[in-house]
Design a protein around this motif. Structure first.
Motif, PDB file in Angstrom:
ATOM      1  N   SER A 114       0.853  -1.187   0.000  1.00 50.42           N
ATOM      2  CA  SER A 114       0.000   0.000   0.000  1.00 50.42           C
ATOM      3  C   SER A 114       0.890   1.238   0.000  1.00 50.42           C
ATOM      4  O   SER A 114       2.119   1.143   0.053  1.00 50.42           O
ATOM      5  CB  SER A 114      -0.898  -0.013   1.228  1.00 50.42           C
ATOM      6  N   TYR A 115       0.244   2.387  -0.021  1.00 46.91           N
ATOM      7  CA  TYR A 115       0.982   3.651  -0.102  1.00 46.91           C
ATOM      8  C   TYR A 115       0.371   4.604   0.907  1.00 46.91           C
ATOM      9  O   TYR A 115      -0.852   4.681   1.047  1.00 46.91           O
ATOM     10  CB  TYR A 115       0.855   4.212  -1.523  1.00 46.91           C
ATOM     11  N   PHE A 116       1.243   5.359   1.620  1.00 45.63           N
ATOM     12  CA  PHE A 116       0.735   6.317   2.601  1.00 45.63           C
ATOM     13  C   PHE A 116       0.972   7.728   2.077  1.00 45.63           C
ATOM     14  O   PHE A 116       2.110   8.127   1.839  1.00 45.63           O
ATOM     15  CB  PHE A 116       1.436   6.118   3.948  1.00 45.63           C
ATOM     16  N   ASP A 117      -0.119   8.461   1.902  1.00 36.21           N
ATOM     17  CA  ASP A 117      -0.011   9.853   1.443  1.00 36.21           C
ATOM     18  C   ASP A 117      -0.277  10.755   2.655  1.00 36.21           C
ATOM     19  O   ASP A 117      -1.418  10.901   3.098  1.00 36.21           O
ATOM     20  CB  ASP A 117      -1.029  10.113   0.322  1.00 36.21           C
ATOM     21  N   GLN A 118       0.809  11.363   3.159  1.00 37.82           N
ATOM     22  CA  GLN A 118       0.648  12.156   4.376  1.00 37.82           C
ATOM     23  C   GLN A 118      -0.009  13.506   4.118  1.00 37.82           C
ATOM     24  O   GLN A 118      -0.440  14.179   5.065  1.00 37.82           O
ATOM     25  CB  GLN A 118       1.977  12.330   5.100  1.00 37.82           C
TER      26      GLN A 118
END
Ligand code: GAP
Length: 504
Positions: free
Chosen positions: A340-344
């Motif tokens: 997955s990817y975390f977009d802060q």
């Protein structure tokens, strides 16, 4: 020109001039594989380089990888290829042809058809009725067909020193097994060392998603590109290098935020069409076709094909699929990896809290490299007819390949094999080579024959060295497409060739 003639001419030119040869020809050849000769390998590499350039070097949001052909067998279970990558195989009980049921000519169920016994036109005429499958044999039109059986298109082999057959014989010894039980036992023994040759390059980009994202710190949207060999045990190989069992692909997985797939699909279909048209002569021979819902693969919510107008009609050149989050989710679930990817910088749409972790969606432009070689050869092939001074019709055959794709960029030709002309030609060729171009220095045969040969293999320029060259350092530069010649200084001729061979 008769359209199928064009294919015959291309196949013949490919063999005669060293573009493509039948694999293992002296052993009778393999229908399902091809070897690229000295000119074919250059054309293929130039197309691959043009693709890599547009996907990787000209952008800062795509990186490349080069993954192994043999991957963990579970990759293919998770991706759905073990269960689903199969075609309906049918045998014609009349002429013994083996074909794909889904590609066979349709006919109305129950309608009467006439065909020749044994599939030979000399055979007795027979009548039959189309069965519930709704198709007939593509070769002899007989409706007398076997049932469909699913045939998996992945090549299987084994990894390591264990011989699965020896294991199998050990295991069935003194057991009275029926055919079904023996097959199950064989599959069980094979499974211990079974691996597949990859049927697409795509899965490696999903499996390596985390490694690539973490090592590069790429931010979504970003892509991973790869070129390489793929293998499919096709039931029918057809149209020369159009469909073979061993072929090359150029695929890119573009990871995006969920919900943005329509906009990115439009972006990538436009980009890919523009790429083909930049290199082709006839832009009208390329078109986009949207898949209807029944054609969509299990992982896809929308898909377009870039199609080319082959001599036998429109057909696929590249697929551009919106693959949803199917692959990352499946590989994540199968391995426990957090794909997955975390977009802060974004708020989670469900909770409204800052920071959003999601499984990226994917847009995948998947092109065939070897199929593009065929499309570019077909697009480039020209015959120019003229009448000579004696009233005889002459045909000039030329490949109008874009100079950036042409295998040989320039041929340097001394008019005669003496008076220092060959040495001068070699010095000019050396200069062009220093500029990174693949050039030929050719002093065999008459100058007319040498021009004709280079027209036929798509060399965009011929530089001719003559008596005047040694006097004033000028050469003639002949343009392949117009056959016109101009007299230029050597540096001007070299600069013109270098400039023309730049990628558009
Ligand atoms: N990852 C998606 C994928 O592989 P595909 O439509 O099955 O999609 C992509 O393959 C491209 O690969 C095709 O558009 C075609 O150009 C090429 N290709 C597929 N099978 C081929 C074959 N048997 N021989 C030559 N090229 C093939």
């Amino acid at each position: 020109m008769n359209e199928l003639d064009l294919m015959t001419k291309i196949v013949s030119l490919c063999k005669r001039r060293g573009f493509v040869f039948q694999s293992s020809e002296i052993y009778g050849g393999l229908k399902s594989a091809y070897d690229y000769g000295p000119l074919g390998v250059e054309l293929k590499r130039n197309i691959a380089a043009a693709w890599w350039r547009s996907m990787v070097y000209e952008r800062d949001d795509i990186v490349g990888i080069d993954a192994s052909i043999i991957m963990h067998p579970k990759v293919w279970e998770t991706s759905g290829h073990v269960a689903g990558f199969s075609d309906p195989l049918v045998d014609c009980l009349n002429c013994k042809e083996r074909f794909r049921g889904d590609k066979a000519p349709r006919a109305e169920v129950g309608s009467e058809v006439v065909f020749h016994e044994g599939g030979k036109s000399s055979g007795k005429k027979l009548k039959g009725h189309v069965g519930a499958c709704g198709y007939v044999c593509p070769v002899c039109s007989s409706p007398n067909l076997s049932d469909e059986r699913q045939f998996n298109g992945m090549f299987r082999t084994t990894l390591g020193p264990v011989d699965p057959l020896a294991e199998f014989f050990k295991e069935i010894k003194e057991k009275n097994l029926d055919e079904r039980e023996m097959r199950a036992k064989y599959e069980e023994c094979l499974k211990r060392s079974l691996v597949y040759l990859r049927p697409e390059t795509a899965q490696a980009m999903f499996v390596q998603f985390l490694n690539v994202q973490q090592t590069t710190s790429m931010k979504v949207p970003f892509g991973i590109a790869q070129q390489g060999k793929s293998f499919r045990n096709e039931i029918v190989v057809e149209h020369f290098i159009f469909r073979s069992c061993e072929f090359e692909q150029m695929e890119m997985e573009f990871f995006i935020e969920p919900g943005t797939q329509d906009q990115w699909l439009k972006y990538w279909t436009d980009e890919r069409m523009a790429w083909y048209k930049k290199y082709a002569n006839s832009g009208e021979s390329f078109r986009l076709r949207q898949h209807d819902k029944t054609e969509l693969a299990h992982y896809s919510d929308d898909c377009y094909d870039v199609e080319y107008l082959y001599p036998w009609g429109w057909g696929e050149l590249e697929g551009i699929a919106s693959r949803t989050d199917y692959d990352l989710k499946r590989h994540g679930a199968a391995t426990g990896s957090k794909l997955s990817y975390f977009d802060q910088n974004k708020a989670d749409p469900e909770t409204g809290k800052p920071g959003w972790r999601y499984v990226p969606y994917v847009i995948e432009p998947a092109a065939g490299l070897t199929r593009t070689v065929l499309a570019m050869l077909l697009d480039a092939y020209c015959e120019e007819k003229s009448v000579d001074a004696n009233g005889q019709e002459k045909v000039r055959v030329l490949l109008k390949l874009h100079p950036a794709l042409a295998p040989i960029k320039a041929a340097v030709l001394p008019l005669v094999k003496k008076d220092g002309q060959p040495e001068k030609a070699e010095a000019i060729a050396k200069e062009l080579r220093r500029a990174g171009l693949n050039v030929a220095c050719d002093d065999a045969q008459s100058i007319g024959k040498r021009y004709a040969k280079h027209d036929e293999v798509g060399t965009p320029y011929c530089i001719t060295v003559d008596t005047q060259t040694l006097e004033d350092q000028t050469v003639t530069l002949r343009d392949r497409d117009t056959a016109q010649q101009e007299r230029l200084t050597i540096p001007a001729a070299v600069a013109k060739v270098v400039e023309a061979c730049r990628h558009p």
